[in-house]
Design a protein around this motif. Sequence first.
Motif, PDB file in Angstrom:
ATOM      1  N   THR A   1       0.965  -1.154  -0.184  1.00 53.98           N
ATOM      2  CA  THR A   1       0.169   0.006  -0.113  1.00 53.98           C
ATOM      3  C   THR A   1       1.008   1.428   0.020  1.00 53.98           C
ATOM      4  OG1 THR A   1      -1.609  -1.061   1.337  1.00 53.98           O
ATOM      5  CG2 THR A   1      -1.791   1.217   1.326  1.00 53.98           C
ATOM      6  N   PHE A   2       1.903   1.325   0.976  1.00 49.38           N
ATOM      7  CA  PHE A   2       2.615   2.449   0.936  1.00 49.38           C
ATOM      8  C   PHE A   2       3.657   2.698  -0.280  1.00 49.38           C
ATOM      9  CE2 PHE A   2       1.444   2.490   5.479  1.00 49.38           C
ATOM     10  CZ  PHE A   2       0.832   3.590   5.615  1.00 49.38           C
ATOM     11  N   SER A   3       4.090   1.832  -0.773  1.00 49.51           N
ATOM     12  CA  SER A   3       4.821   1.761  -1.903  1.00 49.51           C
ATOM     13  C   SER A   3       4.050   2.243  -3.225  1.00 49.51           C
ATOM     14  CB  SER A   3       5.477   0.294  -2.236  1.00 49.51           C
ATOM     15  OG  SER A   3       6.128  -0.227  -1.250  1.00 49.51           O
ATOM     16  N   ILE A   4       2.717   1.775  -3.341  1.00 52.04           N
ATOM     17  CA  ILE A   4       1.969   2.254  -4.345  1.00 52.04           C
ATOM     18  C   ILE A   4       1.736   3.755  -3.906  1.00 52.04           C
ATOM     19  CG2 ILE A   4      -0.283   2.130  -5.369  1.00 52.04           C
ATOM     20  CD1 ILE A   4      -0.179  -0.817  -4.954  1.00 52.04           C
ATOM     21  N   ILE A   5       1.526   4.202  -2.771  1.00 48.63           N
ATOM     22  CA  ILE A   5       1.329   5.776  -2.602  1.00 48.63           C
ATOM     23  C   ILE A   5       2.452   6.407  -2.738  1.00 48.63           C
ATOM     24  CG2 ILE A   5       0.612   7.337  -0.770  1.00 48.63           C
ATOM     25  CD1 ILE A   5      -1.258   5.231   0.393  1.00 48.63           C
ATOM     26  N   GLY A   6       3.704   5.976  -2.330  1.00 50.34           N
ATOM     27  CA  GLY A   6       4.842   6.663  -2.420  1.00 50.34           C
ATOM     28  C   GLY A   6       5.172   7.025  -3.947  1.00 50.34           C
ATOM     29  N   ILE A   7       5.157   5.704  -4.710  1.00 54.99           N
ATOM     30  CA  ILE A   7       5.632   5.747  -6.313  1.00 54.99           C
ATOM     31  C   ILE A   7       4.705   6.679  -6.782  1.00 54.99           C
ATOM     32  CG2 ILE A   7       5.743   4.322  -8.383  1.00 54.99           C
ATOM     33  CD1 ILE A   7       6.908   2.122  -6.334  1.00 54.99           C
TER      34      ILE A   7
ATOM     35  N   THR B   1       2.540  20.274  -1.672  1.00 57.67           N
ATOM     36  CA  THR B   1       1.589  20.530  -0.626  1.00 57.67           C
ATOM     37  C   THR B   1       0.176  19.978  -0.973  1.00 57.67           C
ATOM     38  OG1 THR B   1       2.879  22.346   0.055  1.00 57.67           O
ATOM     39  CG2 THR B   1       0.396  22.163   0.956  1.00 57.67           C
ATOM     40  N   ALA B   2      -0.312  20.325  -2.245  1.00 59.51           N
ATOM     41  CA  ALA B   2      -1.426  19.885  -2.896  1.00 59.51           C
ATOM     42  C   ALA B   2      -1.587  18.281  -2.763  1.00 59.51           C
ATOM     43  CB  ALA B   2      -1.881  20.370  -4.047  1.00 59.51           C
ATOM     44  N   SER B   3      -0.616  17.748  -3.490  1.00 61.47           N
ATOM     45  CA  SER B   3      -0.491  16.340  -3.597  1.00 61.47           C
ATOM     46  C   SER B   3      -0.622  15.552  -2.088  1.00 61.47           C
ATOM     47  CB  SER B   3       0.853  15.851  -4.028  1.00 61.47           C
ATOM     48  OG  SER B   3       0.835  16.180  -5.482  1.00 61.47           O
ATOM     49  N   LEU B   4       0.169  16.205  -0.933  1.00 61.38           N
ATOM     50  CA  LEU B   4      -0.054  15.561   0.287  1.00 61.38           C
ATOM     51  C   LEU B   4      -1.420  15.784   0.841  1.00 61.38           C
ATOM     52  CD1 LEU B   4       3.636  16.399   1.839  1.00 61.38           C
ATOM     53  CD2 LEU B   4       2.632  14.076   1.046  1.00 61.38           C
ATOM     54  N   TRP B   5      -1.933  17.141   0.632  1.00 56.05           N
ATOM     55  CA  TRP B   5      -3.417  17.325   0.965  1.00 56.05           C
ATOM     56  C   TRP B   5      -4.432  16.344   0.427  1.00 56.05           C
ATOM     57  CZ3 TRP B   5      -6.851  19.228   3.916  1.00 56.05           C
ATOM     58  CH2 TRP B   5      -8.272  19.473   3.288  1.00 56.05           C
TER      59      TRP B   5
ATOM     60  N   ASN C   1      -8.729  25.136 -10.534  1.00 54.66           N
ATOM     61  CA  ASN C   1      -8.167  24.898 -11.924  1.00 54.66           C
ATOM     62  C   ASN C   1      -7.650  23.634 -12.345  1.00 54.66           C
ATOM     63  OD1 ASN C   1      -9.517  27.529 -11.886  1.00 54.66           O
ATOM     64  ND2 ASN C   1      -7.223  28.455 -11.653  1.00 54.66           N
ATOM     65  N   VAL C   2      -6.373  23.838 -13.128  1.00 56.75           N
ATOM     66  CA  VAL C   2      -6.036  22.626 -13.496  1.00 56.75           C
ATOM     67  C   VAL C   2      -5.466  21.823 -12.672  1.00 56.75           C
ATOM     68  CG1 VAL C   2      -3.614  23.512 -13.724  1.00 56.75           C
ATOM     69  CG2 VAL C   2      -4.261  22.045 -15.629  1.00 56.75           C
ATOM     70  N   CYS C   3      -4.980  22.077 -11.234  1.00 57.15           N
ATOM     71  CA  CYS C   3      -4.417  21.279 -10.379  1.00 57.15           C
ATOM     72  C   CYS C   3      -5.802  20.087  -9.773  1.00 57.15           C
ATOM     73  CB  CYS C   3      -4.033  22.106  -8.895  1.00 57.15           C
ATOM     74  SG  CYS C   3      -2.524  23.182  -9.489  1.00 57.15           S
ATOM     75  N   ALA C   4      -6.774  20.561 -10.157  1.00 56.89           N
ATOM     76  CA  ALA C   4      -7.892  19.350  -9.937  1.00 56.89           C
ATOM     77  C   ALA C   4      -7.622  18.303 -10.747  1.00 56.89           C
ATOM     78  CB  ALA C   4      -9.425  20.209  -9.849  1.00 56.89           C
ATOM     79  N   LEU C   5      -7.361  18.541 -12.151  1.00 51.85           N
ATOM     80  CA  LEU C   5      -7.030  17.662 -13.103  1.00 51.85           C
ATOM     81  C   LEU C   5      -5.661  16.842 -12.826  1.00 51.85           C
ATOM     82  CD1 LEU C   5      -8.941  19.253 -15.743  1.00 51.85           C
ATOM     83  CD2 LEU C   5      -9.877  17.400 -14.287  1.00 51.85           C
ATOM     84  N   THR C   6      -4.762  17.684 -12.468  1.00 50.57           N
ATOM     85  CA  THR C   6      -3.498  17.032 -12.850  1.00 50.57           C
ATOM     86  C   THR C   6      -2.960  16.782 -11.482  1.00 50.57           C
ATOM     87  OG1 THR C   6      -2.388  19.306 -12.351  1.00 50.57           O
ATOM     88  CG2 THR C   6      -2.716  18.817 -14.610  1.00 50.57           C
ATOM     89  N   ILE C   7      -3.571  16.949 -10.392  1.00 49.44           N
ATOM     90  CA  ILE C   7      -2.973  16.571  -9.127  1.00 49.44           C
ATOM     91  C   ILE C   7      -4.086  15.673  -8.425  1.00 49.44           C
ATOM     92  CG2 ILE C   7      -2.311  16.959  -6.700  1.00 49.44           C
ATOM     93  CD1 ILE C   7      -0.938  19.695  -7.853  1.00 49.44           C
ATOM     94  N   ALA C   8      -5.351  16.077  -8.190  1.00 51.57           N
ATOM     95  CA  ALA C   8      -6.448  15.644  -6.966  1.00 51.57           C
ATOM     96  C   ALA C   8      -6.821  14.418  -8.106  1.00 51.57           C
ATOM     97  CB  ALA C   8      -7.649  16.384  -7.261  1.00 51.57           C
ATOM     98  N   LEU C   9      -7.066  14.689  -9.548  1.00 58.90           N
ATOM     99  CA  LEU C   9      -7.720  13.358 -10.363  1.00 58.90           C
ATOM    100  C   LEU C   9      -6.571  12.280 -10.259  1.00 58.90           C
ATOM    101  CD1 LEU C   9      -9.850  12.153 -12.000  1.00 58.90           C
ATOM    102  CD2 LEU C   9      -8.416  13.244 -13.896  1.00 58.90           C
ATOM    103  N   PRO C  10      -5.358  12.265 -10.311  1.00 58.56           N
ATOM    104  CA  PRO C  10      -4.468  11.086 -10.423  1.00 58.56           C
ATOM    105  C   PRO C  10      -4.626  10.436  -9.197  1.00 58.56           C
ATOM    106  CG  PRO C  10      -3.435  13.015 -11.597  1.00 58.56           C
ATOM    107  CD  PRO C  10      -4.678  13.577 -11.058  1.00 58.56           C
ATOM    108  N   VAL C  11      -4.601  11.466  -8.116  1.00 56.68           N
ATOM    109  CA  VAL C  11      -4.496  10.782  -6.477  1.00 56.68           C
ATOM    110  C   VAL C  11      -5.762   9.863  -6.273  1.00 56.68           C
ATOM    111  CG1 VAL C  11      -4.648  11.475  -4.067  1.00 56.68           C
ATOM    112  CG2 VAL C  11      -3.019  12.666  -5.688  1.00 56.68           C
TER     113      VAL C  11
END
Length: 191
Positions: free
Chosen positions: A4-10, A32-36, A142-152
């Motif tokens: 689990t942690f390996s997948i999250i970290g990578i 910060t946004a990714s960790l959030w 904006n774009v961070c919702a698609l480039t950060i939040a969506l992949p997370v």
Amino acid sequence: MKLTFSIIGIALAIICSINIACQTAVWYYVITASLWCVALEFALDGLFALLINKLPDKWFGVNNRLFHVTKAERKLYKKLRIRRWKDKLWELGGLGGFSKKTVANPDSPEYLEKFIIECHKGVAVHRVGYVMGFLAMLTLPNVCALTIALPVAVVNVFINSLSTMALRYNTPTLKAMYEKKLRAQNKTKAA
């Protein structure tokens, strides 16, 4: 837990690297946004785990058709070799009062029934987690919702899918054990 942690970290490293390289936002905002987003995913999963654990056990009973595992599904799980990697996933059932790491009392039909109910509750938690992970998209501009939040959120769906498969892989065996012990118990009472 390691898996689990390996997948999250990578995944976080890839998401951050791509966003920083593409200059989606300033590097410290990307991190910060990714960790959030990851923290929000954990918080939402935890909240829904608490809520689902408060629901009556009868909703998650042994014979509930919503949790039936088909033969084709079992065959798929064998092809995916779930048995080899399922124990490397993070199992937090112990926080709710019932750990699903090992079957502690395989001779008790009551214990096996409780184990199956807890597996069904876990499946419900992970299924809700598929959808709830996308709420992080509403918190970033904006774009961070698609480039950060969506992949997370997609990684969250993947991790929840692995946990769902591991739980569903175990329940047919547990159900067979439960039915066998219940029949033996009923024979003993009849004699």
